[in-house]
Scaffold this motif. Structure first.
Motif, PDB file in Angstrom:
ATOM      1  N   TYR A 147      -2.496   6.462  -1.413  1.00 50.68           N
ATOM      2  CA  TYR A 147      -2.476   5.923  -0.052  1.00 50.68           C
ATOM      3  C   TYR A 147      -1.366   6.579   0.767  1.00 50.68           C
ATOM      4  N   SER A 148      -0.203   6.704   0.174  1.00 46.69           N
ATOM      5  CA  SER A 148       0.934   7.311   0.870  1.00 46.69           C
ATOM      6  C   SER A 148       0.625   8.752   1.276  1.00 46.69           C
ATOM      7  N   ALA A 149       0.034   9.523   0.365  1.00 39.43           N
ATOM      8  CA  ALA A 149      -0.319  10.910   0.673  1.00 39.43           C
ATOM      9  C   ALA A 149      -1.393  10.973   1.755  1.00 39.43           C
ATOM     10  N   PHE A 150      -2.346  10.027   1.723  1.00 41.38           N
ATOM     11  CA  PHE A 150      -3.390   9.981   2.745  1.00 41.38           C
ATOM     12  C   PHE A 150      -2.797   9.684   4.115  1.00 41.38           C
ATOM     13  N   MET A 151      -1.875   8.751   4.183  1.00 44.05           N
ATOM     14  CA  MET A 151      -1.262   8.380   5.457  1.00 44.05           C
ATOM     15  C   MET A 151      -0.556   9.579   6.099  1.00 44.05           C
ATOM     16  N   GLN A 152      -0.002  10.448   5.284  1.00 43.39           N
ATOM     17  CA  GLN A 152       0.667  11.634   5.810  1.00 43.39           C
ATOM     18  C   GLN A 152      -0.316  12.615   6.441  1.00 43.39           C
ATOM     19  N   LEU A 153      -1.579  12.530   6.050  1.00 43.94           N
ATOM     20  CA  LEU A 153      -2.599  13.434   6.595  1.00 43.94           C
ATOM     21  C   LEU A 153      -3.113  12.997   7.969  1.00 43.94           C
ATOM     22  N   LEU A 154      -2.985  11.735   8.301  1.00 46.75           N
ATOM     23  CA  LEU A 154      -3.664  11.189   9.472  1.00 46.75           C
ATOM     24  C   LEU A 154      -3.327  11.881  10.792  1.00 46.75           C
ATOM     25  N   LEU A 210       0.815  -1.214   0.000  1.00 44.63           N
ATOM     26  CA  LEU A 210       0.000   0.000   0.000  1.00 44.63           C
ATOM     27  C   LEU A 210       0.847   1.262   0.000  1.00 44.63           C
ATOM     28  N   THR A 211       1.988   1.238   0.657  1.00 43.25           N
ATOM     29  CA  THR A 211       2.814   2.445   0.734  1.00 43.25           C
ATOM     30  C   THR A 211       3.386   2.837  -0.625  1.00 43.25           C
ATOM     31  N   ASN A 212       3.358   1.917  -1.579  1.00 40.42           N
ATOM     32  CA  ASN A 212       3.831   2.222  -2.927  1.00 40.42           C
ATOM     33  C   ASN A 212       2.761   2.885  -3.784  1.00 40.42           C
ATOM     34  N   ILE A 213       1.549   3.002  -3.257  1.00 43.79           N
ATOM     35  CA  ILE A 213       0.460   3.654  -3.976  1.00 43.79           C
ATOM     36  C   ILE A 213       0.465   5.133  -3.586  1.00 43.79           C
ATOM     37  N   PRO A 214       0.692   6.035  -4.543  1.00 44.39           N
ATOM     38  CA  PRO A 214       0.817   7.467  -4.222  1.00 44.39           C
ATOM     39  C   PRO A 214      -0.369   8.040  -3.442  1.00 44.39           C
TER      40      PRO A 214
END
Length: 68
Positions: free
Chosen positions: A10-17, A4-8
């Protein structure tokens, strides 16, 4: 999970949490960093096939226009 972390998107969403208060009684503080991360997430969303197709559909129906 690593996949999942390789999906742009998803990665951008995780940074928002960690950017938002979980307590609705605490006022949010907007910073340039938070706004930048939010815009980066939206940009990643708009780059997906689903959103490109949605945009094309709206364009064909005359519900949006080409950005300048």
């Amino acid at each position: 999970m690593e996949k999942l972390t390789n999906i742009p998107t998803y990665s951008a969403f995780m940074q928002l949490l960690d950017n938002y208060e979980s307590d609705i009684h605490v006022r949010e503080r907007e910073t340039i960093g938070k706004i930048s991360m939010s815009l980066a997430f939206l940009d990643r969303c708009l780059e997906t096939d689903v959103m490109r197709e949605s945009y094309s559909f709206l364009l064909r129906k005359g519900k949006t226009h080409h950005p300048m």
